[in-house]
Scaffold this active site. Structure first.
Site, PDB file in Angstrom:
ATOM      1  N   HIS A  82       6.664   9.785   8.090  1.00  0.00           N
ATOM      2  CA  HIS A  82       5.208   9.778   7.975  1.00  0.00           C
ATOM      3  C   HIS A  82       4.617   8.632   8.778  1.00  0.00           C
ATOM      4  O   HIS A  82       5.129   7.529   8.773  1.00  0.00           O
ATOM      5  CB  HIS A  82       4.783   9.645   6.510  1.00  0.00           C
ATOM      6  N   ASP A 161      -4.187  12.846  -4.231  1.00  0.00           N
ATOM      7  CA  ASP A 161      -4.306  12.335  -2.864  1.00  0.00           C
ATOM      8  C   ASP A 161      -5.138  13.265  -2.004  1.00  0.00           C
ATOM      9  O   ASP A 161      -5.921  12.820  -1.165  1.00  0.00           O
ATOM     10  CB  ASP A 161      -2.931  12.132  -2.230  1.00  0.00           C
ATOM     11  N   ARG A 168     -12.102   9.416   1.085  1.00  0.00           N
ATOM     12  CA  ARG A 168     -11.983   8.167   1.847  1.00  0.00           C
ATOM     13  C   ARG A 168     -12.431   8.354   3.281  1.00  0.00           C
ATOM     14  O   ARG A 168     -13.049   7.472   3.890  1.00  0.00           O
ATOM     15  CB  ARG A 168     -10.531   7.678   1.826  1.00  0.00           C
ATOM     16  N   SER A 183      -1.418   6.631  -0.884  1.00  0.00           N
ATOM     17  CA  SER A 183      -1.642   7.968  -0.322  1.00  0.00           C
ATOM     18  C   SER A 183      -0.346   8.503   0.285  1.00  0.00           C
ATOM     19  O   SER A 183       0.097   9.617  -0.012  1.00  0.00           O
ATOM     20  CB  SER A 183      -2.746   7.883   0.736  1.00  0.00           C
ATOM     21  N   LYS A 187       2.634  11.291  -1.653  1.00  0.00           N
ATOM     22  CA  LYS A 187       2.990  12.566  -1.019  1.00  0.00           C
ATOM     23  C   LYS A 187       4.479  12.645  -0.748  1.00  0.00           C
ATOM     24  O   LYS A 187       5.104  13.683  -0.929  1.00  0.00           O
ATOM     25  CB  LYS A 187       2.266  12.701   0.327  1.00  0.00           C
TER      26      LYS A 187
END
Ligand code: URA
Ligand code: CA
Length: 433
Positions: A82, A161, A168, A183, A187
């Site tokens: 990520h 999220d 956001r 966040s 995930k």
């Protein structure tokens, strides 16, 4: 408990308890707490920060706000990757099939664009028919049979999220260490991978503008990953200029195809090898990074990685004819070259501003409800360190409107030409603890 009291508590700089954090996440997810109160809390967190304990509690509450996928019955070590966000960051589109083609199991959950950054899920949707929402059964099936699936957040994975991310994006509360860390890690924990490679970006185009902040974010996430029994490491990468050349959804699909066919821009290719080698080692498919890299280079050269990309697209319902013939994705009405006003060397290409220029063309969202124009974006013809002569094209604008005066002004203001400079380093640091 009353939300207004919790907003006040955080506003005044106090730490929220585990119970308070659970209350907030549960009731925001089920719609009891409205967006306006959550927005106020996000802004309070943005300014007041959170302790390590609060961040961990927030992450776990978000991960448990929906289903947590169990991949433990699948053979092998499942790896996820990520990025904390970038401009023109085409990495996942290449990396997921590349790494899968050497036998690493990639169970990847990706996001949509956030602020001036692009999102892999938006990019994949530029492929007609591509399904980013799979049932848990299909996700597990593709991961098992093809070693790769890339999904967006279906309603039941970390739904807290999903809602917070969209909020956001439009309340200027993205660039906060506790909010980014929770966040991403919520995930990653919900998506079920055993090992996680984090690409923590730093520079103008990243949410963490300097290396110290990026290091703190990386360490925070690595710590949370380990607490959740996920083998986690982070690469701190440069995002002062956009990565690769293409910025925009279809344009980045084309860039990914080019790269998988061995014609990728050097920085993008290098980033894929650097992150990919870490994934291969975490998956225990190679002992050393050097060995892993050789495997990846061979898979790219032989076409195995590109074949895996096509397999992934086919599994997820995408139209393979556009992969065979990427020119079909070039549907913007106008293609405009932007000439350099002087000769010299490119010194800076300010990534976030270039990201905003792409967003203004329609490549990103200005509000939660906006839709994306897949066709539009920018292709850099020059990168930092390149020589340029007056009149030569700095970049190509793909637009669906002729009215690009504001975009052009923004771009010119954010590409600096002058004396020669070195290319910025691609990787600043590696964090394993
Ligand atoms: N990517 C995420 O998934 N979340 C963030 O907050 C930032 C980048
Ligand atoms: Ca790119």
């Amino acid at each position: 408990m009353r939300m207004v009291d919790l907003i006040e508590k955080k506003r005044d700089g106090h730490a929220l308890t585990k119970e308070e954090i659970l209350f907030i996440i549960e009731n925001y997810t089920n719609g009891t707490i409205p967006d306006y109160q959550m927005s106020a809390l996000l802004m309070a967190i943005y300014y007041q920060d959170m302790t390590d304990e609060e961040i961990t509690n927030l992450t776990l509450a978000m991960a448990n706000s929906g289903e947590v996928i169990d991949l433990s019955h699948l053979a092998g070590i499942k790896v996820d990757k990520h990025s904390t966000g970038g401009v023109g960051d085409t990495t996942t589109l290449i990396l997921a099939p590349l790494v899968a083609s050497v036998g690493v199991t990639v169970a990847k959950m990706s996001g949509r664009g956030l602020g001036y950054t692009g999102g892999t899920i938006d990019k994949l949707e530029a492929i007609p028919g591509f399904k980013v929402e799979l049932s848990d059964e299909d996700f597990v099936k593709f991961v098992n049979e093809s070693h790769v699936a890339v999904i967006g957040q279906s309603g039941n994975l970390a739904p807290a999220d999903k809602k917070l991310y969209a909020l956001r994006d439009v309340t200027a509360t993205v660039g906060s260490i506790p909010l980014i860390a929770s966040s991403i890690m919520s995930k990653k924990i919900a998506a079920g991978a055993d090992a996680i490679v984090l690409d923590v970006t730093t520079g103008d185009g990243a949410f963490m503008k300097n290396l110290d902040e990026a290091r703190r974010l990386a360490k925070t996430m690595v710590r949370i990953g380990k607490l959740a029994q996920r083998n986690t490491m982070a690469v701190i990468s440069d995002m002062s200029q956009p990565l690769g050349r293409a910025i925009g959804n279809s344009l980045e699909i084309i860039e990914a195809i080019d790269t998988l066919q061995g014609r990728g821009p050097a920085d993008l290719v290098e980033m894929c090898y650097a992150l990919g080698s870490q994934m291969v080692v975490l998956a225990k498919k190679a002992e050393t990074l050097a060995e892993a890299r050789e495997m990846l280079e061979a898979a790219l050269t032989s076409g195995a990685a590109f074949a895996k990309f096509k397999e992934m697209v086919a599994n997820q319902g995408g139209d393979l004819s556009v992969i065979e013939e990427p020119a079909k994705l070039m549907t913007a009405k106008y293609k405009i070259e932007l000439p350099a006003k002087t000769s010299g060397y490119v010194r800076r290409i300010v990534a976030n501003e270039i990201g905003i220029a792409a967003m203004m063309l329609g490549a990103g969202r200005k509000t939660k409800e906006d839709s994306i124009d897949f066709a539009v974006g920018l292709v850099l013809n020059k990168k930092v360190g390149d020589a340029v002569t007056e009149g030569e094209s700095l970049l190509t604008i793909y637009s669906n409107t002729e009215d690009i005066a504001e975009v052009t002004r923004l771009i010119y203001n954010n590409i600096e030409i002058g004396n020669q400079v070195d290319e910025p380093p691609l990787i600043h640091d590696i964090i394993t603890e």
